[in-house]
Design an enzyme around this catalytic site. Structure first.
Site, mmCIF file in Angstrom:
data_model
loop_
_atom_site.group_PDB
_atom_site.id
_atom_site.type_symbol
_atom_site.label_atom_id
_atom_site.label_comp_id
_atom_site.label_asym_id
_atom_site.label_seq_id
_atom_site.Cartn_x
_atom_site.Cartn_y
_atom_site.Cartn_z
ATOM 1 N N ASP A 52 37.478 47.949 7.361
ATOM 2 C CA ASP A 52 36.639 47.856 6.166
ATOM 3 C C ASP A 52 35.153 47.877 6.490
ATOM 4 O O ASP A 52 34.586 48.912 6.820
ATOM 5 C CB ASP A 52 37.037 46.610 5.380
ATOM 6 C CG ASP A 52 36.446 46.568 3.972
ATOM 7 O OD1 ASP A 52 35.713 47.498 3.614
ATOM 8 O OD2 ASP A 52 36.718 45.618 3.233
ATOM 9 N N HIS A 61 42.909 45.022 -0.254
ATOM 10 C CA HIS A 61 42.614 43.591 -0.385
ATOM 11 C C HIS A 61 43.708 42.866 -1.172
ATOM 12 O O HIS A 61 44.409 42.044 -0.611
ATOM 13 C CB HIS A 61 41.237 43.324 -1.002
ATOM 14 C CG HIS A 61 40.114 43.959 -0.271
ATOM 15 N ND1 HIS A 61 39.865 43.716 1.071
ATOM 16 C CD2 HIS A 61 39.151 44.833 -0.675
ATOM 17 C CE1 HIS A 61 38.832 44.414 1.461
ATOM 18 N NE2 HIS A 61 38.370 45.103 0.429
#
Length: 457
Positions: free
Chosen positions: A316, A267
Site C-alpha cells: 500500500d 482493507h
C-alpha cells in the site's frame, strides 16, 4: 532445493526445469543434471504485492506528526501527488519497483489514480501517467497489473452527498464513469508484463449511480482484475450511512458491483457482521495491508468474520516494502484483536502472497483459463509445471533464519524471514536479483534516493 509446500514442510532436492519463462518440469532427482544450478536456501514462488501506490513511497519517514490521523496524512499525500509528471513518476516508480524486486516481489498491483496534469487537464497521451508505471515495471523486471482507478468526487459530506474534486484531487478525476472507462479501454500497453484492470477508489470518491454504471461496463469489459478501497476508516462508514442509509459494503452489493464483478476489497477494516456475510456470499477477495493499516491508525480487520475468504496482501503506502512482514502482520494483528494465536496458519499466509495474490491481479488460474479470458500466458504463484518461472530464494545463513527447521519451512518464512533475507529473485525465467543486487538496476538505492528527493523538493 527446498520448496515450501501448503503443508508447511520443505521438499529437499527439488529439480525445477524452466524454458521460455515457464516451469516445464518439477521432480526430485537423486542426481541433478551436471549443468543444473544449485540454489542454497529456501525457495518460494514469486511474491505478489496486490496493492501499491508507488508515489506514496516518497512519504516514508516524512509524515510523522503528533496527534495526526489518516486525514492529516492524506493532505501530505495530496501535496506529494501535485509534484509529479510522467517523467518524474517513471523515475520514482522504477526505483520503487526495484525495491520491491529486491524484496521478492515479481508482480505488483498498482492502484493508479494519478491520471492528469496538476490542473486536471489530460496529457497529450491521456494515459501518460499509466504508461510511466508500466515502463517502470518493465525496467525493474517485474509484472504489473495497472488498476486504473475511477475517482470522480472529493468525498462524502454526510447527508449533503458528494463534494467536488478540489486542489490536487482534480488531477485524479475523469468527468464520469463512461469517460473514465473509455480512457481505460484505449490503453493497451506493449509487452507481456502488463495488464490493465480497473478500480473504484471508494464510495467516497465515486457516486452510487456511477458505481452502478461501472458495474455494467465491467460486466462487458471483462477486466482481469477489479479492486476497491472499502471501509478503511470509521468516518467512511459514517458518511456513507448519512448519505445513502447503508454501509459501503451494502452499497456495493446493492449496485451489483460486489456480486457481478467479484472485486478485491482493499482493507475491509470496519465491516459489520452483515457486511462480512455479503463479502463471503459474493466470493469477493480481501487484500490486507497491515503495515499501512497500522501506520495510518486504520484499525484491526475482523478476519474471523471473513473466514473462508481468499486473502491477498499488499504494501500500500510503502511505509515498509516487506511482504513477509505483511503476512506476519495479518496474523499478529488478529492476535492483538482476539487475544488468541493461530487464526491464520503460516501456509495460508504464504498462499495469500502467492496463488491468491497473483489471482487477485489477474495472473492466476491455469494457462487455459487465462487464454479463455483473453489474457494468455501461464498462471503464477506456484512451483509446478505450466506455472510462470518466478522463484524467490531466501538465504538460510543469516541471523533471522538461524536454526531453520525444514519441517516448519512455512513458519520460518512467515514468522522469521524479512525482505533482507531475499538472496535471488527470478521473474518469468530471468534472474532480476542475484546475491541481493538488482541485475537491471544495480544502483537501486541511489536511484530511489534521487527520485524521492526530486519528488519531495
Amino acid at each position: 532445493m527446498p520448496d515450501a509446500r501448503p503443508g508447511g514442510a520443505a521438499v529437499p532436492g527439488l529439480l525445477v526445469e524452466t524454458a521460455g519463462g515457464v516451469i516445464t518440469a518439477v521432480s526430485t532427482a537423486a542426481a541433478p543434471p551436471p549443468d543444473a544450478e544449485r540454489l542454497e536456501g529456501l525457495v518460494l514462488p514469486g511474491l505478489a504485492n496486490a496493492h501499491s501506490h508507488a508515489f506514496h513511497r516518497a512519504l516514508r519517514g516524512r509524515t510523522g506528526e503528533a496527534g495526526g490521523s489518516f486525514w492529516t496524512w492524506r493532505e501530505a499525500m495530496y501535496r506529494m501527488a501535485a509534484r509529479l509528471d510522467p517523467d518524474s513518476y517513471h523515475r520514482l516508480a522504477r526505483a520503487v519497483y526495484a525495491e520491491m524486486a529486491l524484496a521478492g516481489v515479481t508482480c505488483v498491483g498498482e492502484f493508479h489514480y494519478l491520471h492528469h496534469d496538476p490542473a486536471g487537464r489530460r496529457y497529450a497521451d491521456p494515459n501518460a501517467m499509466g504508461q510511466a508505471l508500466v515502463a517502470a515495471a518493465a525496467d525493474a523486471g517485474i509484472r504489473i497489473t495497472l488498476l486504473d482507478t475511477c475517482y470522480l468526487a472529493g468525498g462524502l459530506d454526510g447527508a449533503a452527498g458528494h463534494t467536488p474534486l478540489r486542489g490536487p484531487q482534480i488531477r485524479f478525476g475523469d468527468t464520469d464513469a463512461d469517460t473514465w472507462a473509455a480512457r481505460v479501454a484505449a490503453f493497451a500497453p506493449a509487452g507481456g508484463h502488463a495488464r490493465v484492470g480497473a478500480a473504484v477508489h471508494s464510495v467516497r470518491a465515486v457516486p452510487r449511480d456511477q458505481i452502478a454504471r461501472i458495474t455494467e461496463i465491467g460486466a462487458q469489459a471483462r477486466w482481469p482484475a477489479v479492486h476497491v478501497h472499502l471501509s478503511e476508516q470509521p468516518a467512511e462508514n459514517a458518511a456513507c450511512r448519512a448519505a445513502h442509509g447503508v454501509t459501503p459494503a451494502r452499497l456495493l452489493a446493492d449496485t451489483g458491483f460486489l456480486e457481478r464483478l467479484r472485486p478485491t476489497l482493499v482493507h475491509a477494516t470496519h465491516l459489520t457482521p452483515e457486511d462480512a456475510a455479503l463479502v463471503r456470499e459474493a466470493a469477493a477477495r480481501v487484500c490486507l495491508c497491515p503495515t499501512t493499516e497500522r501506520d495510518l491508525a486504520d484499525g484491526l480487520c475482523d478476519l474471523a468474520a471473513l473466514r473462508g475468504t481468499d486473502l491477498a496482501l499488499g504494501s500500500d503506502g510503502h511505509s515498509s516494502i516487506d511482504l513477509f512482514e505483511e503476512a506476519r502482520g495479518a496474523e499478529m494483528h488478529e492476535r492483538l484483536r482476539t487475544g488468541r494465536r493461530g487464526t491464520l496458519a503460516a501456509a495460508d499466509l504464504l498462499t495469500a502472497l502467492h496463488a491468491h495474490g497473483h489471482a487477485a491481479l489477474g495472473w492466476g488460474g491455469t494457462a487455459g483459463e487465462s487464454a479463455a479470458a483473453g489474457e494468455g500466458g501461464a498462471e503464477a504463484g506456484r512451483i509446478a509445471p505450466g506455472a510462470r518461472a518466478d522463484l524467490v530464494v531466501l538465504g538460510l545463513d543469516g541471523v533471522r533464519l538461524a536454526g531453520f527447521d525444514p519441517a516448519r519451512a512455512a513458519d520460518a518464512a512467515v514468522f522469521a524471514a524479512t525482505a533482507a533475507d531475499v538472496r535471488h529473485v527470478m521473474a518469468d525465467g530471468r534472474w532480476i536479483v542475484r546475491d541481493g543486487v538488482h541485475t537491471l538496476i544495480p544502483d537501486a538505492a541511489a536511484r530511489l534516493d534521487a527520485a524521492i528527493r526530486e519528488a519531495a523538493a
